[in-house]
Design an enzyme around this catalytic site. Structure first.
Site, mmCIF file in Angstrom:
data_model
loop_
_atom_site.group_PDB
_atom_site.id
_atom_site.type_symbol
_atom_site.label_atom_id
_atom_site.label_comp_id
_atom_site.label_asym_id
_atom_site.label_seq_id
_atom_site.Cartn_x
_atom_site.Cartn_y
_atom_site.Cartn_z
ATOM 1 N N GLU A 122 1.795 1.720 -2.083
ATOM 2 C CA GLU A 122 0.981 2.084 -3.250
ATOM 3 C C GLU A 122 -0.082 3.131 -2.927
ATOM 4 O O GLU A 122 -0.370 4.000 -3.760
ATOM 5 C CB GLU A 122 0.329 0.830 -3.845
ATOM 6 N N GLU A 152 -4.004 -6.724 3.300
ATOM 7 C CA GLU A 152 -3.448 -7.269 2.063
ATOM 8 C C GLU A 152 -4.546 -7.630 1.073
ATOM 9 O O GLU A 152 -4.347 -7.566 -0.129
ATOM 10 C CB GLU A 152 -2.573 -8.490 2.389
ATOM 11 N N THR A 211 8.160 1.392 -11.102
ATOM 12 C CA THR A 211 7.201 0.807 -10.169
ATOM 13 C C THR A 211 7.776 0.699 -8.771
ATOM 14 O O THR A 211 7.037 0.535 -7.798
ATOM 15 C CB THR A 211 6.738 -0.578 -10.670
ATOM 16 N N GLU A 228 11.765 -9.093 -9.226
ATOM 17 C CA GLU A 228 12.175 -8.308 -8.060
ATOM 18 C C GLU A 228 13.588 -7.757 -8.224
ATOM 19 O O GLU A 228 13.868 -6.610 -7.863
ATOM 20 C CB GLU A 228 12.087 -9.156 -6.786
ATOM 21 N N ASP A 231 -0.662 -5.860 -12.234
ATOM 22 C CA ASP A 231 -0.618 -4.425 -11.957
ATOM 23 C C ASP A 231 0.409 -3.636 -12.774
ATOM 24 O O ASP A 231 0.062 -2.758 -13.578
ATOM 25 C CB ASP A 231 -0.402 -4.185 -10.456
#
Length: 785
Positions: free
Chosen positions: A347, A329, A433, A88, A235
């Site tokens: 996304e 989710e 991302t 993160e 991902d």
């Protein structure tokens, strides 16, 4: 919309990492109840501001950008004694600093702004890069999942370094930021470490399926979780392989991506679904639900040039979004809610933008309008935008993640913008991302990285069958109806609006060979019948079993239909068995100035009115009572009660006799919250509760305080008790012309009077002019206990 979110963060939260939009304050790690791994993104480095820097430039807010950069340089410290997520911190903070630096040098080169800028953000990025490097000190080269910004990894002071596992995306989503940092600074150490981690992951792929697992041991390289998909945990590993090729021009990354992609399309893709499989047995499904993070994948397929499956999967996601207002989710293969939260993830908007860029189809502008309208209608609150606690009820969570400002508004703005609306050409950049912008010119920047350092097994790779160019999408769509023809069957599949006809059976075939109520998981004959119907059985670690049907694996069309009927019966049977567990309810503040924009998650009661059978809910001006002798005051209102001293059903009977039309019980356990505690369901008192007719709902202490604060400030508050939130549109019409005009959003809540519930003093108000002290509770509002 961006201004509303950004200004509320700056007014109420900065320099905290994130805004808590329901309580209008900043989230400071250590001062709020722990949310587990989610809090690892917070490092006391003004996360939201750094994550938002390049968004300001995309939205033409260069004056605000320059001021924000000065704030970051003046206020942000990166040497805090705090343990943060390497993943993160890399994508949000390092990426945010590099994106801000890219924008700053672009503006300076034009001579428009930032003329004073001397690479200060890049210097901060390099400092942060060095603070992350200790995490890569492993024999495999895979980073530890966490690092202490001040003390690194290992040793008692660091409070980290004992972890053994990390997710594939956590280790494989480093290359863009670290390579950009190396190219910008000329120091190769960052790119070397990122490449080494990617090399190790590639070496550990399952050689037969060419898939990777979800979790890996950072020391041994053994797969800890062997399920493989394109959602959470994996991902952005795939995303960064393709984008590393785009940014750095190294063919090695495209070779690896192409091989992975072929396996994804062979095993995981079941258009329009993307279902996890086992890496060693890729024909065996690993679960029957999908998570919302896979919504990025259609956008990645656009970059790859594989448009058809991108259109199909995106359409499936859009229909699920329309069904629930937001992507849950996680959701099942029959598009029901599996996990009900929605933290305002971007996304789906990202994939919508890429598909519009590829096709030029105005349909995707309408998709974007739906996303935008739902955010305003359901997530917008006076102090920002609040995450959805439950998409079924419309209840909120006191959370606005930094990625909402970093990504959501960037992609929505770019979706609707014309070329002349943009201050620069985004085609000169690639999105990380986290949607941070890195210039493609880095591909020709000086680099001392050896491009021949790939593993020895690389020679085994045969990529001669893979395309090395993307198709011209204009030639793909000579017929404007082509995308629509792909979407229509998906829409029908999700809607399930047409009942399935019963299959034709030969005389004497009779009913389905196995009924759900007769099924036994340990009966070999039953298992063989399942196999013939194309139904596979998965044993879970907790002792439960999951059933998945693939009609193509049935022995005949009739057997496949039998399997579908068996699955439907099993779902109905499971649903009946779960009826005792009531779903959450909603308390919605509908009066001025909230007008329905604040929704609190409430626990149900096993007695009283069933709100799920009410089409209108229960709504009335709020009031409370301390003793039930003042029945005239309680009559016709919703009573507020404190938990404790007697049974819930007894409280309900008291307020019902006094004429109340409903009740809200607030937990007396200070600090309790629906964010961290499981749903609380109020039980009866052991005797019949048929005499209780009024609805009663339960609020944890934190959500109850939000309601109490509204009462203190606005004297009377109208709330709606229901099974889910109602439409949050414009304020209701009123005879009072002023009542229809919402006031400015409240800025800060401070209270020096005694706490209503505990009699404790709150912190005194700051000297900030934007904050004001709340008056003591109105005498018209009295708690009944």
């Amino acid at each position: 919309m961006f201004d509303h979110a950004y200004q509320n963060y700056m007014d109420h939260a900065y320099p905290a990492d994130e805004l808590m939009p329901l309580t209008c304050r900043g989230r400071v790690r250590g001062l709020e109840p722990s949310r587990g791994d989610v809090d690892d993104a917070l490092g006391k480095f003004s996360l939201t501001l750094i994550d938002t820097l390049d968004t300001l430039v995309v939205l033409n807010k260069t004056v605000e950008f320059e001021a924000a950069v000065r704030r970051v340089l003046k206020d942000v410290k990166l040497d805090n004694d705090i343990v943060v997520s390497v993943f993160e911190t890399n994508i949000r903070v390092l990426g945010g600093l590099l994106g801000g630096h890219s924008m700053a040098i672009m503006l300076k080169k034009r001579g428009e702004r930032m003329l004073w800028y001397q690479d200060e953000l890049l210097h901060m990025a390099k400092e942060l890069g060095h603070r992350l490097l200790p995490a890569f000190n492993t024999s495999s080269g895979l980073p530890y999942p966490r690092v202490n910004l001040k003390h690194g990894v290992g040793g008692p002071e660091s409070r980290t370094g004992t972890e053994t596992d990390t997710c594939t995306a956590c280790a494989g989503t480093i290359i863009l930021e670290f390579a950009a940092l190396s190219r910008f600074t000329g120091d190769p150490v960052f790119e070397v470490h990122a490449r080494r981690a990617l090399d190790f992951l590639w070496e550990k792929r399952q050689r037969n399926s060419n898939l990777v697992g979800t979790t890996i041991n950072i020391h041994s390289g053994e797969w800890v979780r062997r399920d493989s998909g394109v959602g959470a945990g994996i991902d952005s590993y795939y995303e960064y392989l393709l984008k590393a090729y785009v940014l750095l021009g190294d063919d090695l990354f495209l070779q690896r991506f192409n091989i992975h992609y072929a396996s994804i399309m062979k095993y995981i893709s079941q258009p329009p679904l993307l279902l996890d499989v086992h890496i060693h047995k890729p024909l065996l499904p690993a679960r029957t639900w999908m998570d919302s993070l896979l919504a990025f994948f259609p956008g990645l397929q656009v970059l790859k040039g594989d448009i058809r499956p991108a259109i199909e999967t995106h359409e499936m996601l859009y229909q699920v979004t329309k069904k629930h207002n937001f992507l849950p989710e996680a959701f099942t293969t029959d598009f029901r809610v599996h996990w009900a939260q929605h933290p305002l993830r971007p996304e789906f908007a990202e994939s919508t933008y890429f598909l519009y860029k590829a096709t030029g189809d105005p349909y995707y502008l309408e998709v974007g309008r739906t996303v935008l309208d739902n955010l305003n209608r359901y997530a917008r609150v006076p102090c920002g935008f609040a995450a959805m606690k439950d998409v079924r009820t419309g209840s909120h969570e006191d959370r606005m993640d930094s990625f909402f400002l970093a990504e959501m508004f960037k992609y929505l703005f770019l979706l609707f913008a014309d070329t002349e609306d943009l201050p620069f050409d985004v085609e000169d950049y690639i999105f990380t991302t986290e949607a941070h912008l890195l210039p493609l010119s880095l591909s020709v920047a000086p680099s001392s990285i050896s491009l021949t350092s790939c593993p020895s097994s690389e020679g085994e790779v045969d990529d001669t069958n893979f395309d090395w160019t993307c198709p011209n999408t204009r030639l793909l769509f000579p017929d404007p109806a082509y995308p629509r023809n792909l979407r229509d069957p998906i829409r029908s599949a999700v809607d399930k609006s047409c009942p399935r006809p019963l299959p034709y059976r030969e005389p004497g075939m009779g009913r389905a060979p196995l009924r759900a109520q007769d099924f036994m998981a340990n009966n070999p004959e039953h298992l063989e019948l399942l196999r013939r119907m194309g139904v596979s059985l998965i044993h879970l670690k907790d002792g439960r079993v999951q059933l998945v049907q693939h009609a193509t694996q049935a022995v005949s069309a009739v057997a496949a239909e039998d399997g579908m009927r068996f699955m439907q019966e099993m779902m109905e049977l499971s649903s009946q068995q779960q009826k005792e567990q009531l779903p959450p309810r909603a308390i919605q503040i509908v009066s001025h100035p909230y007008f329905g924009r604040v929704v609190l998650t409430a626990g149900p009661a096993q007695f009283g009115t069933d709100l799920s059978k009410s089409s209108t809910g229960v709504s009335h001006p709020y009031s409370g009572c301390s003793e039930l002798t003042n029945g005239d005051f309680v009559q016709g209102r919703i009573a507020l009660l404190q938990r404790g001293q007697c049974m819930f059903a007894e409280k309900a009977r008291h307020i019902q006799r006094a004429g109340a039309i409903g009740g809200i019980v607030i937990d007396d356990n200070e600090g309790s919250s629906s964010d961290t505690a499981p749903l609380f369901q109020m039980a009866g008192d052991g005797r019949s509760t048929d005499d209780v007719h009024v609805p009663i709902l339960f609020l944890f202490h934190k959500e109850g305080n939000i309601l109490l604060r509204a009462l203190k400030e606005y004297r009377e508050v109208e709330v709606l008790l229901s099974d889910k939130a109602r439409d949050r549109g414009e304020p209701p019409p009123s005879a009072d012309p002023l009542a229809s005009v919402p006031p400015a959003a409240p800025r800060c809540y401070y209270d020096q009077t005694s706490d209503v519930q505990k009699g404790k003093k709150r912190p005194s108000a700051s000297a900030d002019d934007d904050c004001w002290e709340l008056a003591s509770i109105s005498r018209d509002v009295v708690l009944c206990t």
